[in-house]
Scaffold this active site. Structure first.
Site, PDB file in Angstrom:
ATOM      1  N   LYS A  84      -0.915 -26.756  55.686  1.00 59.78           N
ATOM      2  CA  LYS A  84       0.239 -26.025  55.123  1.00 59.78           C
ATOM      3  C   LYS A  84       0.555 -24.772  55.937  1.00 59.78           C
ATOM      4  O   LYS A  84      -0.309 -24.208  56.612  1.00 59.78           O
ATOM      5  CB  LYS A  84       0.005 -25.720  53.644  1.00 59.78           C
ATOM      6  CG  LYS A  84       0.139 -27.009  52.825  1.00 59.78           C
ATOM      7  CD  LYS A  84       0.242 -26.814  51.342  1.00 59.78           C
ATOM      8  CE  LYS A  84       0.475 -28.184  50.702  1.00 59.78           C
ATOM      9  NZ  LYS A  84       0.366 -28.167  49.242  1.00 59.78           N
ATOM     10  N   ARG A 142      -6.776 -33.043  48.465  1.00 62.97           N
ATOM     11  CA  ARG A 142      -5.711 -33.873  49.065  1.00 62.97           C
ATOM     12  C   ARG A 142      -5.605 -33.492  50.543  1.00 62.97           C
ATOM     13  O   ARG A 142      -5.376 -32.326  50.857  1.00 62.97           O
ATOM     14  CB  ARG A 142      -4.399 -33.605  48.326  1.00 62.97           C
ATOM     15  CG  ARG A 142      -3.232 -34.445  48.781  1.00 62.97           C
ATOM     16  CD  ARG A 142      -1.987 -34.161  47.944  1.00 62.97           C
ATOM     17  NE  ARG A 142      -0.869 -34.995  48.353  1.00 62.97           N
ATOM     18  CZ  ARG A 142      -0.036 -34.698  49.331  1.00 62.97           C
ATOM     19  NH1 ARG A 142      -0.185 -33.571  50.017  1.00 62.97           N
ATOM     20  NH2 ARG A 142       0.953 -35.518  49.650  1.00 62.97           N
TER      21      ARG A 142
END
Ligand code: 9MG
Length: 282
Positions: free
Chosen positions: A223, A257
């Site tokens: 991210k 995840r």
């Protein structure tokens, strides 16, 4: 603690569950045509299972900040062949990453067992009714706004307290629609309507969510906040992602995840070995 997802059942404590990410979007697989795109996504999912993934999360619509929504028909065209093939060939649950209840319903029909709902902040109850009707696992994720607006002006007085209040409220609403708590996994939604500081505060405050007595999923993989903090383009964010995942496991997360299953599994299994001895010798 038990997590039920259709015919699958996980009991905690147990080794951290790894959720491998398969994005079936034109920017994730080259535009080699519809069948090539699906075949490559299926191979990628099977490879992740071989590397230790316990769940495969299939998504057809980008949820990046500012990403445009696509039609239901296009999303179904992308994900259905991949879910059908993976559900037939992999022994692990497949999760559908979609904001749209109609897409989730078709994905469950095609063999998915978990709904990964990044839009649990919506007003409607259709997704919960679907989870109740099918017994699918349900990832209840926090987001402020929508992927189109969430990056514009995220604002909280106390992000950890507000995410926890959201969990409490949505767990109650889902339950009143017939969803059993055992179907639900909570996710603070790192990067979804949060600044870099909000993401760090959530990571620092993960233990607070133990009060909800549900498994916690964390998604930090590659991210942008990692790049902003320690530099690097998307592929250079893997070490930072693994550091956050290890931190999350040490602070109560039960599911991670990730795009990088092999490396994340090794790092997390190492930490679990140390934890085991540390608890034994305490
Ligand atoms: C689809 N997607 C992208 N990031 C995610 C995250 O952090 N959690 C969940 N549940 N889904 C995500």
């Amino acid at each position: 603690m038990i997590f039920r997802a259709a015919r699958f059942r996980f009991e905690f404590p147990r080794p951290t569950l790894m959720m491998g990410i398969v994005n079936v979007t034109p920017d994730s697989f080259s535009d080699g045509g519809q069948f090539l795109e699906a075949d490559r996504a299926v191979e990628h999912g099977l490879q992740m299972v071989a590397e230790g993934a316990d769940i495969i999360d299939v998504g057809g619509e980008s949820t990046r900040p500012g990403a445009e929504m696509i039609s239901e028909a296009e999303e179904l065209r992308r994900i259905l062949p991949v879910i059908e093939a993976l559900a037939g060939r992999a022994q692990v649950p497949i999760s559908i990453d979609s904001q749209k209840p109609t897409v989730a319903r078709e994905a469950l029909r095609a063999g998915a067992s978990i709904i990964n709902d990044i839009a649990a902040n919506r007003a409607g109850t259709e997704m919960w009714e679907l989870a109740a009707e099918t017994g699918a696992g349900y990832v209840l994720m926090h987001m402020q706004g929508t992927p189109q607006t969430m990056h514009l002006a995220p604002k909280y007085d106390d992000v950890v307290a507000e995410v926890d209040a959201f969990f409490e409220d949505r767990l109650g609403r889902a339950e009143s629609c017939g969803v059993s708590r055992e179907q639900v996994v909570l996710d603070p939604g790192i990067g979804f309507g949060k600044t870099v500081q909000h993401n760090l505060q959530l990571l620092a405050g993960l233990l607070r969510f133990r009060i909800r007595q549900r498994p916690l999923l964390l998604g930090v993989s590659r991210k942008s906040f990692i790049g902003k903090l320690v530099g690097g383009e998307v592929h250079d964010r893997v070490p930072g992602s693994i550091a956050c995942s290890v931190w999350a496991v040490l602070n109560g997360a039960q599911l991670i995840r990730t795009h990088d299953v092999a490396a994340t599994v090794r790092a997390v299994r190492m930490i679990e070995e140390i934890q085991r001895v540390s608890e034994r010798d305490a």
